[in-house]
Design a protein around this motif. Sequence first.
Motif, PDB file in Angstrom:
ATOM      1  N   LEU A   8      39.395  41.986  74.633  1.00 18.08           N
ATOM      2  CA  LEU A   8      40.697  42.206  73.994  1.00 18.08           C
ATOM      3  C   LEU A   8      40.704  41.724  72.546  1.00 18.08           C
ATOM      4  CD1 LEU A   8      43.177  41.348  76.879  1.00 18.08           C
ATOM      5  CD2 LEU A   8      42.752  43.578  75.857  1.00 18.08           C
ATOM      6  N   ALA A   9      40.001  40.632  72.269  1.00 14.66           N
ATOM      7  CA  ALA A   9      39.917  40.151  70.888  1.00 14.66           C
ATOM      8  C   ALA A   9      39.174  41.156  70.009  1.00 14.66           C
ATOM      9  CB  ALA A   9      39.221  38.796  70.855  1.00 14.66           C
ATOM     10  N   ALA A  10      38.120  41.758  70.543  1.00 11.91           N
ATOM     11  CA  ALA A  10      37.382  42.768  69.784  1.00 11.91           C
ATOM     12  C   ALA A  10      38.233  44.011  69.544  1.00 11.91           C
ATOM     13  CB  ALA A  10      36.096  43.136  70.523  1.00 11.91           C
ATOM     14  N   ILE A  11      38.996  44.424  70.552  1.00 12.64           N
ATOM     15  CA  ILE A  11      39.888  45.568  70.399  1.00 12.64           C
ATOM     16  C   ILE A  11      40.983  45.248  69.382  1.00 12.64           C
ATOM     17  CG2 ILE A  11      41.628  46.984  71.581  1.00 12.64           C
ATOM     18  CD1 ILE A  11      39.869  46.748  74.096  1.00 12.64           C
ATOM     19  N   GLY A  12      41.507  44.041  69.443  1.00 11.76           N
ATOM     20  CA  GLY A  12      42.521  43.627  68.469  1.00 11.76           C
ATOM     21  C   GLY A  12      41.990  43.635  67.048  1.00 11.76           C
ATOM     22  N   PHE A  13      40.748  43.199  66.876  1.00 19.23           N
ATOM     23  CA  PHE A  13      40.136  43.218  65.543  1.00 19.23           C
ATOM     24  C   PHE A  13      39.953  44.649  65.055  1.00 19.23           C
ATOM     25  CE2 PHE A  13      36.375  43.206  62.760  1.00 19.23           C
ATOM     26  CZ  PHE A  13      36.877  42.416  61.742  1.00 19.23           C
ATOM     27  N   LEU A  16      43.226  45.915  63.981  1.00 22.80           N
ATOM     28  CA  LEU A  16      43.602  45.324  62.699  1.00 22.80           C
ATOM     29  C   LEU A  16      42.914  46.041  61.544  1.00 22.80           C
ATOM     30  CD1 LEU A  16      44.989  43.052  61.074  1.00 22.80           C
ATOM     31  CD2 LEU A  16      42.921  41.703  61.428  1.00 22.80           C
ATOM     32  N   VAL A  17      41.631  46.329  61.710  1.00 18.44           N
ATOM     33  CA  VAL A  17      40.894  47.056  60.667  1.00 18.44           C
ATOM     34  C   VAL A  17      41.485  48.453  60.486  1.00 18.44           C
ATOM     35  CG1 VAL A  17      38.646  48.065  60.104  1.00 18.44           C
ATOM     36  CG2 VAL A  17      38.785  45.724  60.950  1.00 18.44           C
ATOM     37  N   ALA A  18      41.818  49.105  61.606  1.00 16.62           N
ATOM     38  CA  ALA A  18      42.420  50.442  61.517  1.00 16.62           C
ATOM     39  C   ALA A  18      43.776  50.377  60.820  1.00 16.62           C
ATOM     40  CB  ALA A  18      42.561  51.043  62.912  1.00 16.62           C
ATOM     41  N   ALA A  19      44.557  49.343  61.114  1.00 11.13           N
ATOM     42  CA  ALA A  19      45.870  49.211  60.479  1.00 11.13           C
ATOM     43  C   ALA A  19      45.738  48.978  58.982  1.00 11.13           C
ATOM     44  CB  ALA A  19      46.650  48.075  61.126  1.00 11.13           C
ATOM     45  N   LEU A  20      44.778  48.161  58.592  1.00 11.27           N
ATOM     46  CA  LEU A  20      44.598  47.889  57.166  1.00 11.27           C
ATOM     47  C   LEU A  20      44.023  49.092  56.433  1.00 11.27           C
ATOM     48  CD1 LEU A  20      43.260  44.227  57.311  1.00 11.27           C
ATOM     49  CD2 LEU A  20      45.514  45.000  56.563  1.00 11.27           C
ATOM     50  N   THR A  21      43.180  49.845  57.104  1.00 13.97           N
ATOM     51  CA  THR A  21      42.556  51.001  56.468  1.00 13.97           C
ATOM     52  C   THR A  21      43.547  52.144  56.286  1.00 13.97           C
ATOM     53  OG1 THR A  21      40.452  50.403  57.468  1.00 13.97           O
ATOM     54  CG2 THR A  21      40.639  52.639  56.649  1.00 13.97           C
ATOM     55  N   THR A  22      44.321  52.420  57.339  1.00 12.05           N
ATOM     56  CA  THR A  22      45.237  53.561  57.279  1.00 12.05           C
ATOM     57  C   THR A  22      46.608  53.200  56.734  1.00 12.05           C
ATOM     58  OG1 THR A  22      46.015  53.208  59.542  1.00 12.05           O
ATOM     59  CG2 THR A  22      44.102  54.645  59.257  1.00 12.05           C
ATOM     60  N   GLY A  23      46.976  51.942  56.786  1.00  7.27           N
ATOM     61  CA  GLY A  23      48.304  51.535  56.340  1.00  7.27           C
ATOM     62  C   GLY A  23      49.382  51.863  57.353  1.00  7.27           C
ATOM     63  N   SER A  24      48.984  52.091  58.599  1.00  8.14           N
ATOM     64  CA  SER A  24      49.930  52.463  59.642  1.00  8.14           C
ATOM     65  C   SER A  24      50.466  51.223  60.346  1.00  8.14           C
ATOM     66  CB  SER A  24      49.242  53.371  60.664  1.00  8.14           C
ATOM     67  OG  SER A  24      50.085  53.613  61.755  1.00  8.14           O
ATOM     68  N   VAL A  25      51.776  51.186  60.518  1.00  9.54           N
ATOM     69  CA  VAL A  25      52.418  50.068  61.203  1.00  9.54           C
ATOM     70  C   VAL A  25      52.162  50.148  62.704  1.00  9.54           C
ATOM     71  CG1 VAL A  25      54.649  48.985  61.662  1.00  9.54           C
ATOM     72  CG2 VAL A  25      54.167  49.924  59.410  1.00  9.54           C
ATOM     73  N   LEU A  26      51.966  51.351  63.219  1.00  6.92           N
ATOM     74  CA  LEU A  26      51.716  51.539  64.647  1.00  6.92           C
ATOM     75  C   LEU A  26      50.434  50.832  65.077  1.00  6.92           C
ATOM     76  CD1 LEU A  26      52.756  52.943  67.189  1.00  6.92           C
ATOM     77  CD2 LEU A  26      51.295  54.881  66.598  1.00  6.92           C
ATOM     78  N   TRP A  27      49.381  50.930  64.287  1.00  5.16           N
ATOM     79  CA  TRP A  27      48.129  50.236  64.603  1.00  5.16           C
ATOM     80  C   TRP A  27      48.321  48.723  64.540  1.00  5.16           C
ATOM     81  CZ3 TRP A  27      44.921  53.063  67.045  1.00  5.16           C
ATOM     82  CH2 TRP A  27      44.710  54.393  66.712  1.00  5.16           C
ATOM     83  N   ALA A  28      49.131  48.265  63.618  1.00  3.37           N
ATOM     84  CA  ALA A  28      49.383  46.824  63.491  1.00  3.37           C
ATOM     85  C   ALA A  28      50.137  46.296  64.715  1.00  3.37           C
ATOM     86  CB  ALA A  28      50.173  46.553  62.213  1.00  3.37           C
ATOM     87  N   TRP A  29      51.131  47.052  65.204  1.00  2.00           N
ATOM     88  CA  TRP A  29      51.849  46.632  66.406  1.00  2.00           C
ATOM     89  C   TRP A  29      50.934  46.650  67.623  1.00  2.00           C
ATOM     90  CZ3 TRP A  29      55.881  43.777  66.673  1.00  2.00           C
ATOM     91  CH2 TRP A  29      56.823  43.804  65.667  1.00  2.00           C
ATOM     92  N   GLY A  30      50.020  47.616  67.670  1.00  2.00           N
ATOM     93  CA  GLY A  30      49.037  47.649  68.752  1.00  2.00           C
ATOM     94  C   GLY A  30      48.144  46.427  68.717  1.00  2.00           C
ATOM     95  N   CYS A  31      47.742  46.011  67.522  1.00  2.00           N
ATOM     96  CA  CYS A  31      46.932  44.800  67.358  1.00  2.00           C
ATOM     97  C   CYS A  31      47.691  43.574  67.850  1.00  2.00           C
ATOM     98  CB  CYS A  31      46.542  44.647  65.895  1.00  2.00           C
ATOM     99  SG  CYS A  31      45.739  43.091  65.500  1.00  2.00           S
ATOM    100  N   ILE A  32      48.949  43.472  67.483  1.00  2.00           N
ATOM    101  CA  ILE A  32      49.759  42.329  67.909  1.00  2.00           C
ATOM    102  C   ILE A  32      49.906  42.303  69.417  1.00  2.00           C
ATOM    103  CG2 ILE A  32      52.107  41.375  67.832  1.00  2.00           C
ATOM    104  CD1 ILE A  32      52.224  42.395  64.906  1.00  2.00           C
ATOM    105  N   LEU A  33      50.162  43.451  70.018  1.00  2.00           N
ATOM    106  CA  LEU A  33      50.324  43.530  71.469  1.00  2.00           C
ATOM    107  C   LEU A  33      49.043  43.137  72.198  1.00  2.00           C
ATOM    108  CD1 LEU A  33      52.209  44.386  73.792  1.00  2.00           C
ATOM    109  CD2 LEU A  33      51.154  46.653  73.618  1.00  2.00           C
TER     110      LEU A  33
END
Length: 66
Positions: A8-13, A16-33
């Motif tokens: 889960l930590a690897a998936i979260g990372f 996080l990389v996907a959220a920072l790369t794309t600028g999408s808030v949806l990926w960031a919420w997925g990382c937090i979850l």
Amino acid sequence: MLVLTLVLAAIGFALLVAALTTGSVLWAWGCILVCIVGAVLLLVSALSMRSSDSDTAPPPGRHAKR
């Protein structure tokens, strides 16, 4: 359960990389979850190991015979 927490930590990372790369808030919420789920699993694992260790420990005040 600790392996699942590591996965889960690897998936979260990765999220996080996907959220920072794309600028999408949806990926960031997925990382937090995913990180919250991993933290809960880690806490449950630590508490269960702690209680199982106290069950096998000798009672206090007992000393080994010499």
